[in-house]
Write a protein that holds these residues in place. Sequence first.
Motif, mmCIF file in Angstrom:
data_model
loop_
_atom_site.group_PDB
_atom_site.id
_atom_site.type_symbol
_atom_site.label_atom_id
_atom_site.label_comp_id
_atom_site.label_asym_id
_atom_site.label_seq_id
_atom_site.Cartn_x
_atom_site.Cartn_y
_atom_site.Cartn_z
ATOM 1 N N TRP A 169 -45.003 132.359 35.537
ATOM 2 C CA TRP A 169 -45.078 133.754 35.094
ATOM 3 C C TRP A 169 -46.537 134.204 35.038
ATOM 4 C CZ3 TRP A 169 -47.585 136.472 31.453
ATOM 5 C CH2 TRP A 169 -47.175 137.791 31.252
ATOM 6 N N ALA A 170 -47.391 133.409 34.411
ATOM 7 C CA ALA A 170 -48.808 133.770 34.267
ATOM 8 C C ALA A 170 -49.496 133.868 35.620
ATOM 9 C CB ALA A 170 -49.514 132.759 33.370
ATOM 10 N N ALA A 171 -49.141 133.006 36.547
ATOM 11 C CA ALA A 171 -49.768 133.010 37.867
ATOM 12 C C ALA A 171 -49.427 134.260 38.667
ATOM 13 C CB ALA A 171 -49.339 131.763 38.637
ATOM 14 N N LEU A 195 -45.108 143.389 33.070
ATOM 15 C CA LEU A 195 -44.664 143.056 31.719
ATOM 16 C C LEU A 195 -43.282 143.627 31.433
ATOM 17 C CD1 LEU A 195 -47.895 143.677 29.592
ATOM 18 C CD2 LEU A 195 -47.085 141.518 30.556
ATOM 19 N N LYS A 196 -43.075 144.878 31.831
ATOM 20 C CA LYS A 196 -41.797 145.547 31.557
ATOM 21 C C LYS A 196 -40.647 144.960 32.362
ATOM 22 C CE LYS A 196 -43.708 149.948 30.063
ATOM 23 N NZ LYS A 196 -43.817 151.397 30.343
ATOM 24 N N SER A 197 -40.951 144.288 33.471
ATOM 25 C CA SER A 197 -39.897 143.745 34.326
ATOM 26 C C SER A 197 -39.561 142.287 34.019
ATOM 27 C CB SER A 197 -40.319 143.868 35.800
ATOM 28 O OG SER A 197 -41.340 142.924 36.112
ATOM 29 N N THR A 198 -40.223 141.710 33.022
ATOM 30 C CA THR A 198 -40.041 140.296 32.702
ATOM 31 C C THR A 198 -39.746 140.139 31.211
ATOM 32 O OG1 THR A 198 -42.427 139.980 32.378
ATOM 33 C CG2 THR A 198 -41.565 139.569 34.594
ATOM 34 N N PRO A 199 -39.309 138.939 30.767
ATOM 35 C CA PRO A 199 -38.931 138.730 29.364
ATOM 36 C C PRO A 199 -40.150 138.588 28.427
ATOM 37 C CG PRO A 199 -38.533 136.731 30.612
ATOM 38 C CD PRO A 199 -38.984 137.774 31.592
ATOM 39 N N VAL A 200 -40.806 139.709 28.168
ATOM 40 C CA VAL A 200 -41.972 139.733 27.284
ATOM 41 C C VAL A 200 -41.516 140.102 25.877
ATOM 42 C CG1 VAL A 200 -44.138 140.943 26.806
ATOM 43 C CG2 VAL A 200 -43.581 140.258 29.143
ATOM 44 N N VAL A 201 -41.968 139.337 24.894
ATOM 45 C CA VAL A 201 -41.638 139.589 23.491
ATOM 46 C C VAL A 201 -42.629 140.571 22.889
ATOM 47 C CG1 VAL A 201 -41.384 138.508 21.225
ATOM 48 C CG2 VAL A 201 -40.604 137.303 23.286
ATOM 49 N N LEU A 202 -43.906 140.367 23.171
ATOM 50 C CA LEU A 202 -44.954 141.282 22.733
ATOM 51 C C LEU A 202 -46.164 141.098 23.616
ATOM 52 C CD1 LEU A 202 -47.413 139.751 20.942
ATOM 53 C CD2 LEU A 202 -45.535 139.519 19.358
ATOM 54 N N ARG A 214 -54.179 147.895 35.747
ATOM 55 C CA ARG A 214 -53.404 148.050 34.512
ATOM 56 C C ARG A 214 -51.972 148.517 34.773
ATOM 57 N NH1 ARG A 214 -53.777 147.953 29.148
ATOM 58 N NH2 ARG A 214 -52.748 149.543 27.883
ATOM 59 N N ASP A 215 -51.783 149.506 35.620
ATOM 60 C CA ASP A 215 -50.423 150.010 35.872
ATOM 61 C C ASP A 215 -49.519 148.912 36.425
ATOM 62 O OD1 ASP A 215 -51.162 152.503 34.943
ATOM 63 O OD2 ASP A 215 -51.367 153.388 36.937
ATOM 64 N N ASP A 216 -50.022 148.134 37.384
ATOM 65 C CA ASP A 216 -49.229 147.035 37.940
ATOM 66 C C ASP A 216 -48.957 145.961 36.890
ATOM 67 O OD1 ASP A 216 -49.146 148.275 40.412
ATOM 68 O OD2 ASP A 216 -50.780 147.083 41.248
#
Length: 88
Positions: free
Chosen positions: A63-65, A27-34, A20-22
Amino acid sequence: MFAVICKDKPGHLEVRKANRDDHVAYLKSTPVVLAGPFLDESGGMNGSLVVIEQPDMAAAEAWAANDPYKLADLFENVTISAWNRVLG
């Protein structure tokens, strides 16, 4: 934008917790909307919904991979669909 919908493998909650932490750092380092987990009837996490900004499907798939959850083999399946925000 793209919606990334992931379903966890049954019995893999500990894999989710261990990574979870990774995953959140990714998520925080990439262009995530939600983003957030799906929950089962008892409130346990059993999947993910992430909306990302990417230029095309190939970039969304890349990104997903690279999601740490994917790399930890958490998911039973992953669906990526083009998504258009109407509200919110």
